[in-house]
Design a protein around this motif. Structure first.
Motif, mmCIF file in Angstrom:
data_model
loop_
_atom_site.group_PDB
_atom_site.id
_atom_site.type_symbol
_atom_site.label_atom_id
_atom_site.label_comp_id
_atom_site.label_asym_id
_atom_site.label_seq_id
_atom_site.Cartn_x
_atom_site.Cartn_y
_atom_site.Cartn_z
ATOM 1 N N PRO A 36 18.138 -72.378 15.431
ATOM 2 C CA PRO A 36 18.926 -72.139 16.651
ATOM 3 C C PRO A 36 19.183 -73.421 17.444
ATOM 4 O O PRO A 36 20.251 -73.559 18.051
ATOM 5 N N GLU A 37 18.266 -74.356 17.410
ATOM 6 C CA GLU A 37 18.446 -75.603 18.156
ATOM 7 C C GLU A 37 19.492 -76.521 17.525
ATOM 8 O O GLU A 37 19.841 -77.559 18.108
ATOM 9 N N ASP A 38 20.022 -76.160 16.355
ATOM 10 C CA ASP A 38 21.128 -76.909 15.759
ATOM 11 C C ASP A 38 22.476 -76.472 16.335
ATOM 12 O O ASP A 38 23.508 -77.077 16.016
ATOM 13 N N THR A 39 22.466 -75.428 17.152
ATOM 14 C CA THR A 39 23.706 -74.947 17.753
ATOM 15 C C THR A 39 24.333 -76.033 18.620
ATOM 16 O O THR A 39 23.685 -76.589 19.516
ATOM 17 N N ALA A 40 25.598 -76.351 18.342
ATOM 18 C CA ALA A 40 26.297 -77.411 19.057
ATOM 19 C C ALA A 40 27.722 -77.501 18.530
ATOM 20 O O ALA A 40 28.062 -76.882 17.519
ATOM 21 N N VAL A 41 28.517 -78.288 19.216
ATOM 22 C CA VAL A 41 29.799 -78.721 18.655
ATOM 23 C C VAL A 41 29.523 -79.988 17.847
ATOM 24 O O VAL A 41 28.896 -80.922 18.347
ATOM 25 N N TYR A 42 29.987 -79.979 16.609
ATOM 26 C CA TYR A 42 29.752 -81.101 15.704
ATOM 27 C C TYR A 42 31.029 -81.929 15.574
ATOM 28 O O TYR A 42 32.118 -81.378 15.378
ATOM 29 N N TYR A 43 30.862 -83.247 15.671
ATOM 30 C CA TYR A 43 31.977 -84.173 15.615
ATOM 31 C C TYR A 43 31.768 -85.177 14.482
ATOM 32 O O TYR A 43 30.649 -85.666 14.281
ATOM 33 N N CYS A 44 32.848 -85.505 13.803
ATOM 34 C CA CYS A 44 32.787 -86.677 12.933
ATOM 35 C C CYS A 44 33.464 -87.833 13.669
ATOM 36 O O CYS A 44 34.316 -87.634 14.546
ATOM 37 N N ALA A 45 33.049 -89.031 13.313
ATOM 38 C CA ALA A 45 33.543 -90.219 13.990
ATOM 39 C C ALA A 45 33.616 -91.379 13.004
ATOM 40 O O ALA A 45 32.870 -91.420 12.024
ATOM 41 N N ALA A 46 34.520 -92.298 13.294
ATOM 42 C CA ALA A 46 34.736 -93.454 12.425
ATOM 43 C C ALA A 46 34.483 -94.743 13.184
ATOM 44 O O ALA A 46 34.910 -94.893 14.338
ATOM 45 N N ASP A 47 33.799 -95.657 12.512
ATOM 46 C CA ASP A 47 33.470 -96.961 13.086
ATOM 47 C C ASP A 47 34.042 -98.022 12.164
ATOM 48 O O ASP A 47 33.698 -98.054 10.977
ATOM 49 N N ASP A 48 34.901 -98.895 12.695
ATOM 50 C CA ASP A 48 35.514 -99.906 11.829
ATOM 51 C C ASP A 48 34.757 -101.229 11.827
ATOM 52 O O ASP A 48 35.286 -102.238 11.352
ATOM 53 N N SER A 49 33.516 -101.204 12.287
ATOM 54 C CA SER A 49 32.690 -102.409 12.228
ATOM 55 C C SER A 49 32.456 -102.804 10.778
ATOM 56 O O SER A 49 32.257 -101.954 9.912
ATOM 57 N N ARG A 50 32.432 -104.117 10.541
ATOM 58 C CA ARG A 50 32.214 -104.600 9.176
ATOM 59 C C ARG A 50 30.872 -105.284 9.007
ATOM 60 O O ARG A 50 30.460 -105.549 7.876
ATOM 61 N N THR A 73 27.117 -72.304 15.457
ATOM 62 C CA THR A 73 26.211 -71.451 16.213
ATOM 63 C C THR A 73 25.205 -70.835 15.258
ATOM 64 O O THR A 73 25.597 -70.206 14.271
ATOM 65 N N VAL A 74 23.931 -71.036 15.558
ATOM 66 C CA VAL A 74 22.865 -70.512 14.718
ATOM 67 C C VAL A 74 22.107 -69.453 15.519
ATOM 68 O O VAL A 74 21.536 -69.745 16.570
ATOM 69 N N SER A 75 22.127 -68.227 15.025
ATOM 70 C CA SER A 75 21.467 -67.126 15.727
ATOM 71 C C SER A 75 20.038 -66.964 15.209
ATOM 72 O O SER A 75 19.747 -67.212 14.042
ATOM 73 N N SER A 76 19.178 -66.536 16.117
ATOM 74 C CA SER A 76 17.756 -66.382 15.750
ATOM 75 C C SER A 76 17.479 -64.988 15.215
ATOM 76 O O SER A 76 18.305 -64.104 15.268
#
Length: 126
Positions: free
Chosen positions: A88-102, A123-126
């Motif tokens: 249940p504590e994994d419940t969240a909005v999940y985002y992917c992101a890109a980093d162009d650091s080399r 959403t994770v229900s218990s």
């Protein structure tokens, strides 16, 4: 620049699994280190995992290590987040992101990432 679109979120019972996908378009996908972050209501955005441009190096937050797996397919311009043994504590909005650091180590800080998707709700229900 790169555009990112997440998919695969949903409602799952505790102990279940989900696989999130992030599709990239625009600049060459393999130019970017990719990260997954999540944000629960009332909390700051937190690091989940990240993967190097080639996929050879992968890092995880302690809270998900052993349960989540990050992978990428540069030929398909996609990064995946396989989530098992969900809590249940994994419940969240999940985002992917890109980093162009080399150079330097792969960052766990959201501020270091240059491009973001719109997010997908898990959403994770218990």
């Amino acid at each position: 620049q790169v555009q990112l679109v997440e998919s695969g979120g949903g409602l799952v019972q505790a102990g279940g699994s989900l696989r999130l996908s992030c599709a990239a378009s625009g600049r060459t996908f393999s130019d970017y280190r990719m990260g997954w972050f999540r944000q629960a209501p009332g909390k700051e955005r937190e690091f989940v995992g990240a993967i190097s441009r080639s996929g050879a190096a992968i890092y995880y937050a302690d809270s998900v290590k052993g349960r989540f797996t990050v992978s990428r397919d540069n030929a398909k311009n996609t990064v995946l987040l396989q989530m098992n043994s969900l809590k249940p504590e994994d419940t969240a909005v999940y985002y992917c992101a890109a980093d162009d650091s080399r150079y330097g180590v792969i960052s766990r800080r959201a501020s270091e990432y240059d491009y973001w998707g719109q997010g997908t709700q898990v959403t994770v229900s218990s």
